[in-house]
Write an enzyme that holds these catalytic residues in place. Structure first.
Site, PDB file in Angstrom:
ATOM      1  N   HIS A  50      30.392 -33.606   5.345  1.00 47.14           N
ATOM      2  CA  HIS A  50      31.709 -33.504   4.690  1.00 47.14           C
ATOM      3  C   HIS A  50      32.822 -34.161   5.509  1.00 47.14           C
ATOM      4  CE1 HIS A  50      32.683 -29.853   7.193  1.00 47.14           C
ATOM      5  NE2 HIS A  50      33.883 -30.341   7.053  1.00 47.14           N
ATOM      6  N   ASP A  71      25.001 -30.096   4.394  1.00 44.56           N
ATOM      7  CA  ASP A  71      26.148 -30.665   5.116  1.00 44.56           C
ATOM      8  C   ASP A  71      25.694 -31.167   6.497  1.00 44.56           C
ATOM      9  OD1 ASP A  71      28.680 -31.417   5.703  1.00 44.56           O
ATOM     10  OD2 ASP A  71      29.484 -29.388   5.976  1.00 44.56           O
ATOM     11  N   GLY A  85      38.813 -28.658  11.912  1.00 50.70           N
ATOM     12  CA  GLY A  85      38.737 -29.647  12.992  1.00 50.70           C
ATOM     13  C   GLY A  85      37.515 -29.457  13.880  1.00 50.70           C
ATOM     14  N   SER A  97      34.554 -28.894  12.601  1.00 52.87           N
ATOM     15  CA  SER A  97      33.393 -29.293  11.801  1.00 52.87           C
ATOM     16  C   SER A  97      32.552 -30.348  12.497  1.00 52.87           C
ATOM     17  CB  SER A  97      33.851 -29.891  10.478  1.00 52.87           C
ATOM     18  OG  SER A  97      34.095 -28.868   9.582  1.00 52.87           O
TER      19      SER A  97
HETATM   20  N1  ARG Z   1      35.544 -27.358   7.334  1.00 52.32           N
HETATM   21  C1  ARG Z   1      36.145 -27.220   8.605  1.00 52.32           C
HETATM   22  C2  ARG Z   1      36.307 -28.597   9.260  1.00 52.32           C
HETATM   23  O1  ARG Z   1      36.187 -29.568   8.550  1.00 52.32           O
HETATM   24  C3  ARG Z   1      35.423 -26.245   9.484  1.00 52.32           C
HETATM   25  C4  ARG Z   1      35.768 -24.896   9.111  1.00 52.32           C
HETATM   26  C5  ARG Z   1      35.025 -23.883   9.854  1.00 52.32           C
HETATM   27  N2  ARG Z   1      35.620 -22.650   9.530  1.00 52.32           N
HETATM   28  C6  ARG Z   1      35.240 -21.487   9.983  1.00 52.32           C
HETATM   29  N3  ARG Z   1      35.933 -20.465   9.639  1.00 52.32           N
HETATM   30  N4  ARG Z   1      34.194 -21.368  10.773  1.00 52.32           N
HETATM   31  O2  ARG Z   1      36.679 -28.723  10.389  1.00 52.32           O
END
Ligand code: ARG
Length: 313
Positions: free
Chosen positions: A87, A133, A225, A227
């Site tokens: 993603h 993902d 961030g 991810s």
């Molecule tokens: N989707 C987020 C990113 O692109 C990561 C989110 C992770 N969130 C969490 N609560 N563990 O950085």
């Protein structure tokens, strides 16, 4: 005597080849910290609820940059391959991607960027559910792993009860109220892995390719961030080696009580990874669900040295 000598030279070549093979199978040393200092510090600041991390503790952690901005985290699988989340790369051109490694503070000057040659997204990545993902990045030139870099190990073990002491790292958001403030210093936080059945109760959209992790009281989590970064753990029986169990993927808010973070379950993708990496001519080997191959190759080396010794005598 002459016949024995002929046989001796005949045996020498296969033995040397076997020796080479045995050595190269041991060459993928992975999951070793370059310094061990997992003390809890009190100045709680960040990832959410974590502490500053030294890159030597997490030498597999890399930053993925896009036009000079930090896009996501990733982890080193080998000198050629970096693992991250699909993603992160929505309709992105591989040629603008670069990675930094061996740094815990990406704001420092003279950081050497490494260009990405090819981006491989999982073909079944679902950008709504965030199922599958996972992404692989093939580098243009191999990483110099002697400079504060070590590959992380991966294992076929899929039962989460096999793991303990799990940590997640990242340069993501450290304070939920200031969503735009990312940390320039790498952060680490310790989380617990939860049973999939329990996770689906609180996160109904979870697929079998995901796992969830957090802490009982909340407050400790990955966040925006982070991810693509690695969730790493030790095996219960071996606390010296680190394995990547998850990839930071999504969450509902960050660090909320009873809302753990969601990670891609890496063990479900090892066959896919080895297929893709082999296709590119830079094969990656993961650890199979038994310690046999490694143990065997260690004994094989000793045995082969012994045979060589006898032969050269
Ligand atoms: N989707 C987020 C990113 O692109 C990561 C989110 C992770 N969130 C969490 N609560 N563990 O950085």
């Amino acid at each position: 005597m002459r016949r024995w000598k002929g046989r001796r030279t005949g045996l020498l070549l296969p033995s040397a080849l076997l020796l080479f093979w045995a050595h190269s199978s041991l060459a993928w040393i992975c999951g070793q910290q370059l310094s061990a200092s997992f003390q809890q510090q009190n100045n709680v600041s960040a990832i959410v609820g974590g502490n500053p991390a030294d890159i030597l503790e997490f030498p597999w952690h890399v930053g993925i940059m896009h036009h000079g901005n930090l896009l996501c985290g990733g982890s080193i699988l080998s000198e050629w391959w970096v693992l991250s989340a699909s993603h992160c790369f929505d309709q992105m051109n591989d040629s603008n991607l670069e990675i930094i490694h061996g740094r815990d503070d990406f704001s420092t000057k003279n950081v050497k960027y490494q260009k990405v040659d090819k981006l491989i997204l999982h073909p079944k990545f679902d950008d709504w559910l965030l199922d599958n993902d996972i992404a692989l990045l093939l580098l243009k030139s191999p990483l110099n792993l002697s400079i504060n870099g070590t590959p992380i190990c991966t294992s076929e073990v899929s039962d989460l009860r096999a793991w303990k002491n799990c940590w997640v790292t990242g340069w993501g958001v450290t304070n939920i109220s200031k969503v735009n403030i990312q940390s320039t210093k790498l952060q680490k936080v310790q989380v617990d892995l939860y049973r999939w059945d329990w996770c689906t109760i609180v996160l109904p959209l979870l697929t079998k390719n995901m796992l969830c992790a957090g802490t009982q009281d909340g407050g400790k989590d990955a966040c925006q961030g982070d991810s693509g970064g690695a969730l790493v753990c030790n095996k219960k029986r071996n606390i010296a080696t680190w394995y990547q169990v998850g990839i930071v993927s999504w969450g509902m808010g960050c660090g909320k009580k009873n809302l753990p973070g969601v990670y891609t379950k890496v063990s479900r993708y090892l066959k896919w990874i080895s297929k893709q990496t082999a296709k590119e001519g830079k094969p990656y080997m993961y650890e199979q669900d038994s310690a046999c191959p490694l143990v065997l190759s260690r004994w094989a080396i000793l045995f082969l040295y012994f045979v060589m010794f006898l032969l050269s005598w």
